[in-house]
Design an enzyme around this catalytic site. Structure first.
Site, PDB file in Angstrom:
ATOM      1  CG  ASN A   1      -2.131  -0.938   0.958  1.00  9.35           C
ATOM      2  OD1 ASN A   1      -2.259  -1.526  -0.118  1.00  9.35           O
ATOM      3  ND2 ASN A   1      -2.986  -1.097   1.955  1.00  9.35           N
TER       4      ASN A   1
ATOM      5  NE  ARG B   1     -10.805   2.380  -3.842  1.00  5.52           N
ATOM      6  CZ  ARG B   1     -11.728   3.305  -4.057  1.00  5.52           C
ATOM      7  NH1 ARG B   1     -12.671   3.106  -4.946  1.00  5.52           N
ATOM      8  NH2 ARG B   1     -11.720   4.437  -3.391  1.00  5.52           N
TER       9      ARG B   1
ATOM     10  NE  ARG C   1     -11.957   0.097  -1.507  1.00  2.00           N
ATOM     11  CZ  ARG C   1     -10.854  -0.635  -1.558  1.00  2.00           C
ATOM     12  NH1 ARG C   1     -10.864  -1.824  -2.074  1.00  2.00           N
ATOM     13  NH2 ARG C   1      -9.719  -0.159  -1.108  1.00  2.00           N
ATOM     14  N   PRO C   2     -16.470   4.648  -3.651  1.00  2.00           N
ATOM     15  CG  PRO C   2     -17.869   6.308  -2.816  1.00  2.00           C
ATOM     16  CD  PRO C   2     -17.399   4.905  -2.560  1.00  2.00           C
ATOM     17  CB  VAL C   3     -12.776   8.040  -6.713  1.00  2.00           C
ATOM     18  CG1 VAL C   3     -12.076   6.706  -6.587  1.00  2.00           C
ATOM     19  CG2 VAL C   3     -13.518   8.147  -8.027  1.00  2.00           C
ATOM     20  CG  ASP C   4     -17.295  10.769  -2.901  1.00  2.00           C
ATOM     21  OD1 ASP C   4     -16.701   9.681  -2.751  1.00  2.00           O
ATOM     22  OD2 ASP C   4     -17.920  11.318  -1.969  1.00  2.00           O
TER      23      ASP C   4
ATOM     24  CB  ILE D   1     -12.968   1.130   7.067  1.00  2.18           C
ATOM     25  CG1 ILE D   1     -12.260   1.509   8.383  1.00  2.18           C
ATOM     26  CG2 ILE D   1     -12.330   1.850   5.878  1.00  2.18           C
ATOM     27  CD1 ILE D   1     -12.170   2.984   8.679  1.00  2.18           C
TER      28      ILE D   1
ATOM     29  NE  ARG E   1      -5.647  -7.292  -5.897  1.00  2.00           N
ATOM     30  CZ  ARG E   1      -6.559  -6.460  -5.439  1.00  2.00           C
ATOM     31  NH1 ARG E   1      -7.744  -6.905  -5.144  1.00  2.00           N
ATOM     32  NH2 ARG E   1      -6.287  -5.196  -5.272  1.00  2.00           N
TER      33      ARG E   1
HETATM   34  C1  UD1 Z   1      -6.560   2.031   1.261  1.00  2.00           C
HETATM   35  C2  UD1 Z   1      -5.812   0.712   1.217  1.00  2.00           C
HETATM   36  C3  UD1 Z   1      -6.716  -0.432   1.700  1.00  2.00           C
HETATM   37  C4  UD1 Z   1      -7.272  -0.103   3.090  1.00  2.00           C
HETATM   38  C5  UD1 Z   1      -7.937   1.268   3.105  1.00  2.00           C
HETATM   39  C6  UD1 Z   1      -8.390   1.707   4.485  1.00  2.00           C
HETATM   40  C7  UD1 Z   1      -4.275   1.027  -0.643  1.00  2.00           C
HETATM   41  C8  UD1 Z   1      -3.881   0.675  -2.017  1.00  2.00           C
HETATM   42  N1  UD1 Z   1      -5.410   0.455  -0.154  1.00  2.00           N
HETATM   43  O1  UD1 Z   1      -7.659   1.927   0.369  1.00  2.00           O
HETATM   44  O2  UD1 Z   1      -5.933  -1.622   1.755  1.00  2.00           O
HETATM   45  O3  UD1 Z   1      -8.224  -1.081   3.448  1.00  2.00           O
HETATM   46  O4  UD1 Z   1      -7.020   2.265   2.610  1.00  2.00           O
HETATM   47  O5  UD1 Z   1      -7.326   1.701   5.365  1.00  2.00           O
HETATM   48  O6  UD1 Z   1      -3.595   1.780   0.037  1.00  2.00           O
HETATM   49  N2  UD1 Z   1     -14.402   6.564   0.319  1.00  2.00           N
HETATM   50  C9  UD1 Z   1     -15.401   7.357  -0.224  1.00  2.00           C
HETATM   51  N3  UD1 Z   1     -15.052   8.258  -1.182  1.00  2.00           N
HETATM   52  C10 UD1 Z   1     -13.761   8.435  -1.627  1.00  2.00           C
HETATM   53  C11 UD1 Z   1     -12.743   7.635  -1.051  1.00  2.00           C
HETATM   54  C12 UD1 Z   1     -13.101   6.710  -0.078  1.00  2.00           C
HETATM   55  O7  UD1 Z   1     -16.566   7.219   0.139  1.00  2.00           O
HETATM   56  O8  UD1 Z   1     -13.506   9.270  -2.499  1.00  2.00           O
HETATM   57  C13 UD1 Z   1     -14.750   5.547   1.331  1.00  2.00           C
HETATM   58  C14 UD1 Z   1     -14.498   4.132   0.772  1.00  2.00           C
HETATM   59  O9  UD1 Z   1     -15.603   3.669   0.036  1.00  2.00           O
HETATM   60  C15 UD1 Z   1     -14.261   3.328   2.025  1.00  2.00           C
HETATM   61  C16 UD1 Z   1     -13.578   4.352   2.963  1.00  2.00           C
HETATM   62  O10 UD1 Z   1     -13.870   5.644   2.433  1.00  2.00           O
HETATM   63  O11 UD1 Z   1     -15.458   2.922   2.594  1.00  2.00           O
HETATM   64  C17 UD1 Z   1     -12.079   4.165   3.066  1.00  2.00           C
HETATM   65  O12 UD1 Z   1     -11.475   4.376   1.814  1.00  2.00           O
HETATM   66  P1  UD1 Z   1      -9.985   4.897   1.618  1.00  2.00           P
HETATM   67  O13 UD1 Z   1      -9.422   5.358   2.909  1.00  2.00           O
HETATM   68  O14 UD1 Z   1      -9.992   5.848   0.468  1.00  2.00           O
HETATM   69  O15 UD1 Z   1      -9.248   3.558   1.210  1.00  2.00           O
HETATM   70  P2  UD1 Z   1      -8.442   3.240  -0.110  1.00  2.00           P
HETATM   71  O16 UD1 Z   1      -7.472   4.318  -0.398  1.00  2.00           O
HETATM   72  O17 UD1 Z   1      -9.376   2.813  -1.179  1.00  2.00           O
END
Ligand code: UD1
Length: 421
Positions: free
Chosen positions: A23, A92, A121-124, A330, A400
């Site tokens: 990560n 992702r 897991r959106p990217v908003d 989470i 992975r």
């Molecule tokens: C990263 C890690 C993953 C870990 C997670 C939480 C990497 C490659 N992956 O994932 O292994 O489980 O952190 O520690 O580093 N969310 C939104 N909108 C957004 C972004 C996130 O709603 O734009 C939500 C996601 O759906 C999820 C939560 O926030 O429910 C946590 O996501 P995030 O902290 O962004 O995790 P990742 O970066 O995807």
């Protein structure tokens, strides 16, 4: 598709060296897009996800030279700023190229990652942050189409400390005009390592590892190539998996190559449950202990209990004295290991985002299926101590994110056979 045959119960003993963190490696490799010169690395782990991000960089015309863990990425010149659906859909974290592409070229077209097994897991949060910095973003034909004249430094306040969004905005801010401040930033050690990597190439960053990160935007010409190769931090999630494996098996396992501070909460929880653990500067030694007792955990952003260790912890809770409760805050669908673990004899009841685990005497081998990365790790842990043979299918999920996990466990005394398929 490969499968694993695990024969238990077995006791693990000996020493295991942890690989560099997946990560942290993924955002750091994405960050190479920012630099108009070659960047050198040592100890890059041989993982499927790392292969995917390297392929993605190569698909843009970036030169990648690889000799085992020694990797050189040369983004002096790019042919295109496009991240295709075919690569993004398999991982992702591919969305992490968005910030650096936009910062350096003012344009990017990156496939929307879509949902995944553990949640929507959106990217908003990533996109709103980039818009705050002046990007114009549209979603068209399943792609994030982003453009800008020049990104501008801004105060970006996150509604939730998203790990990926913090990384994307940090990278975008490197070549933005002026200073960017991220408020409510994620504090995970992998963010700190990304900052260290960026600073090793001349970038000025303050506060990484805290909830407020300041990035001073620079011109491309001000960035400085570093003759030294960068080594990414040890993988705290892999380390936690081996620590828990040692405890479950009743053996003595020394886990090396990590910063134990990155696992403070996990180690404290295990100790509270009765585990006998010695913590060194860069190792954790699991010693023999009496049977552990149940506890309650809730997953939270760092420094809280990591969601990526939740499944492995539940494997351990299956065989301790008394009851345990796990609450996942989470991700909305991160209990997919539960039905598989129940097939091996675990007593688990799910209610909303919580699980009640009633400790049993022992588990028994069964055919099971991996559903996602960390769920797969939990199934291997159960299989190692279960009576009889467990057949674990779909181990590509495991490949992975765990480098040679079957070889490492076999060296410690696990009876694991990989059947190629
Ligand atoms: C990263 C890690 C993953 C870990 C997670 C939480 C990497 C490659 N992956 O994932 O292994 O489980 O952190 O520690 O580093 N969310 C939104 N909108 C957004 C972004 C996130 O709603 O734009 C939500 C996601 O759906 C999820 C939560 O926030 O429910 C946590 O996501 P995030 O902290 O962004 O995790 P990742 O970066 O995807």
């Amino acid at each position: 598709m490969d499968k694993l045959l695990v024969t238990g119960p077995c006791q693990l003993n000996g020493s295991v060296e942890i690989s560099s963190a997946k990560n942290a490696t993924l955002p750091i490799l994405a960050a190479t897009i920012l630099f108009p010169f070659p960047v050198k690395f040592v100890g890059i782990p041989d993982l499927m996800d790392v292969g995917t991000i390297l392929k993605l960089l190569q698909s843009m015309g970036i030169k990648v030279t690889k000799n085992d863990g020694d990797v050189v990425v040369d983004a002096t010149k790019l042919d295109n700023q496009h991240a295709d659906y075919l690569l993004v859909k398999t991982m992702r974290a591919s969305v992490l190229v968005l910030g650096p592409l936009l910062a350096r070229y003012g344009v990017a077209s990156v496939s929307l990652p879509g949902g995944c097994a553990i949640g929507a897991r959106p990217v908003d949060i990533h996109l709103t942050g980039l818009e705050k910095m002046g990007a114009q973003i549209e979603i068209e034909n399943g792609y994030i189409k982003a453009k800008c004249d020049k990104l501008k430094g801004a105060v970006v306040t996150f509604p939730f400390p998203s790990v990926g969004a913090t990384e994307n905005i940090m990278m975008a801010a490197v070549l933005a005009e002026g200073t960017t401040v991220i408020e409510n930033a994620a504090m995970e050690p992998e963010i700190d390592d990304l900052a260290h990597f960026l600073m090793s190439q001349g970038v000025k960053i303050e506060g990484a590892g805290t909830s407020r990160i300041t990035i001073h935007g620079m011109k491309e010409s001000e960035l400085k190539p570093n003759p030294k190769s960068y080594r990414v931090i040890g993988d705290r999630i892999e380390a936690a998996t081996f620590i828990i494996a040692g405890i479950m098996s009743g053996g003595e396992v020394k886990v090396t190559g990590l910063n134990p501070d990155h696992l403070k909460f996990v180690i404290e929880t295990l100790t509270k449950m009765g585990a006998n653990i010695e913590v060194g500067r860069d190792f954790v030694q699991v010693k023999k202990s009496n049977r552990l007792k149940g506890t309650t955990i809730e997953t939270l952003p760092f420094p809280g209990f990591p969601t990526d260790v939740q499944a492995q912890m539940m494997a351990l809770m299956s065989i301790v004295d008394g009851n345990s409760i796990v609450t996942e805050t989470i991700f909305e669908n991160r209990f997919m290991h539960v039905p598989e673990m129940i097939r091996m004899g675990s007593k688990i009841t799910l209610k909303g985002n919580s699980a009640l685990i009633e400790g049993v005497e022992h588990l028994s081998g069964a055919p099971v299926m991996c559903t996602d990365l960390r769920a797969s790790a939990a199934l291997i842990l159960c299989a190692l101590i279960a009576h009889g043979q467990t057949e674990i299918q779909r181990v590509y999920h495991l490949d992975r994110g765990y480098e040679k996990i079957d070889e490492k466990l076999t060296k410690l005394g696990g009876k694991i056979q990989r059947v190629k398929g």
